[in-house]
Design an enzyme around this catalytic site. Sequence first.
Site, PDB file in Angstrom:
ATOM      1  N   LEU A  61      31.566  44.146  38.674  1.00 52.22           N
ATOM      2  CA  LEU A  61      32.020  43.047  39.521  1.00 52.22           C
ATOM      3  C   LEU A  61      33.309  42.502  38.919  1.00 52.22           C
ATOM      4  O   LEU A  61      33.503  42.555  37.697  1.00 52.22           O
ATOM      5  CB  LEU A  61      30.974  41.920  39.572  1.00 52.22           C
ATOM      6  CG  LEU A  61      29.636  42.197  40.275  1.00 52.22           C
ATOM      7  CD1 LEU A  61      28.706  41.005  40.113  1.00 52.22           C
ATOM      8  CD2 LEU A  61      29.843  42.507  41.755  1.00 52.22           C
ATOM      9  N   ASP A  62      34.182  41.954  39.751  1.00 56.71           N
ATOM     10  CA  ASP A  62      35.406  41.328  39.254  1.00 56.71           C
ATOM     11  C   ASP A  62      35.064  40.197  38.288  1.00 56.71           C
ATOM     12  O   ASP A  62      34.013  39.563  38.411  1.00 56.71           O
ATOM     13  CB  ASP A  62      36.226  40.752  40.407  1.00 56.71           C
ATOM     14  CG  ASP A  62      36.803  41.835  41.324  1.00 56.71           C
ATOM     15  OD1 ASP A  62      36.830  43.011  40.911  1.00 56.71           O
ATOM     16  OD2 ASP A  62      37.207  41.486  42.444  1.00 56.71           O
ATOM     17  N   ARG A  63      35.960  39.925  37.374  1.00 55.53           N
ATOM     18  CA  ARG A  63      35.746  38.886  36.365  1.00 55.53           C
ATOM     19  C   ARG A  63      35.300  37.554  36.977  1.00 55.53           C
ATOM     20  O   ARG A  63      34.381  36.900  36.466  1.00 55.53           O
ATOM     21  CB  ARG A  63      37.047  38.659  35.569  1.00 55.53           C
ATOM     22  CG  ARG A  63      36.875  37.687  34.409  1.00 55.53           C
ATOM     23  CD  ARG A  63      38.216  37.310  33.789  1.00 55.53           C
ATOM     24  NE  ARG A  63      38.876  36.260  34.557  1.00 55.53           N
ATOM     25  CZ  ARG A  63      39.960  35.606  34.121  1.00 55.53           C
ATOM     26  NH1 ARG A  63      40.509  35.935  32.972  1.00 55.53           N
ATOM     27  NH2 ARG A  63      40.509  34.666  34.853  1.00 55.53           N
ATOM     28  N   ARG A 162      38.148  40.296  48.781  1.00 57.05           N
ATOM     29  CA  ARG A 162      39.226  39.328  48.555  1.00 57.05           C
ATOM     30  C   ARG A 162      40.429  39.624  49.455  1.00 57.05           C
ATOM     31  O   ARG A 162      41.000  38.723  50.084  1.00 57.05           O
ATOM     32  CB  ARG A 162      39.616  39.352  47.070  1.00 57.05           C
ATOM     33  CG  ARG A 162      38.422  39.006  46.174  1.00 57.05           C
ATOM     34  CD  ARG A 162      38.618  39.397  44.723  1.00 57.05           C
ATOM     35  NE  ARG A 162      39.623  38.591  44.069  1.00 57.05           N
ATOM     36  CZ  ARG A 162      39.860  38.633  42.763  1.00 57.05           C
ATOM     37  NH1 ARG A 162      39.169  39.439  41.984  1.00 57.05           N
ATOM     38  NH2 ARG A 162      40.797  37.874  42.233  1.00 57.05           N
TER      39      ARG A 162
END
Length: 215
Positions: A61-63, A162
């Site tokens: 997962l993205d930060r 996003r």
Amino acid sequence: MSDAYNPPQDPLDVLHLDHQLIVVNKPAGLLSVPGKGEHLADCLIARVQAAFADALLIHRLDRDTSGVMVFALTRHAQRHIGLQFEKRQTKKTYVARVFGLMKEKTGTVDLPLIVDWPNRPLQHVNYETGKQAITDWKVVKYEEIATRVRLFPKTGRSHQLRVHMLAIGHPILGDPFYATVEARDAPRMMLHAEELRLRHPEGGQGQRFRAVCPF
């Protein structure tokens, strides 16, 4: 994204554990895997391996995204679940708060994505070289200047949710890369991996893992 990396120090939040896999609730602000340099060494896989030495990475997962992340405890489980991700057999549900009031109650974004090379790691819509990326969305509720939505990615491109939300004029609140100026004012990026459905690597039974949305 600021240069300072100060990941939260919450204890490991284990949602499920058996002899094949471990499922955890990743906090926002923590890298899934280490970045380049000692200052980016602290990450979820390192914390999971500190408690479960055999843990193996399957996906990330993205930060700045929180939520459900599954790790394998055997090579078989890593291959089995990795293949489910690759073949788009897993079902993922995200919760997001996006800027503005969405006119429709449901919809699908079908826009091809590719890395924006001069601005890496940013991604962008590109009809010539982009790879297929599809996201279904459904309004949960309207807020004063935002909409709470559930997002159902059908593909797993980098930054897909996003960029897709930005592309339809509703950037995710607090997104350090893609939020417009008016959408930046949030305590964190408002994107959470709420649910993951997959088949257990032993026996193939359907499993559903869920982490309550923190915002």
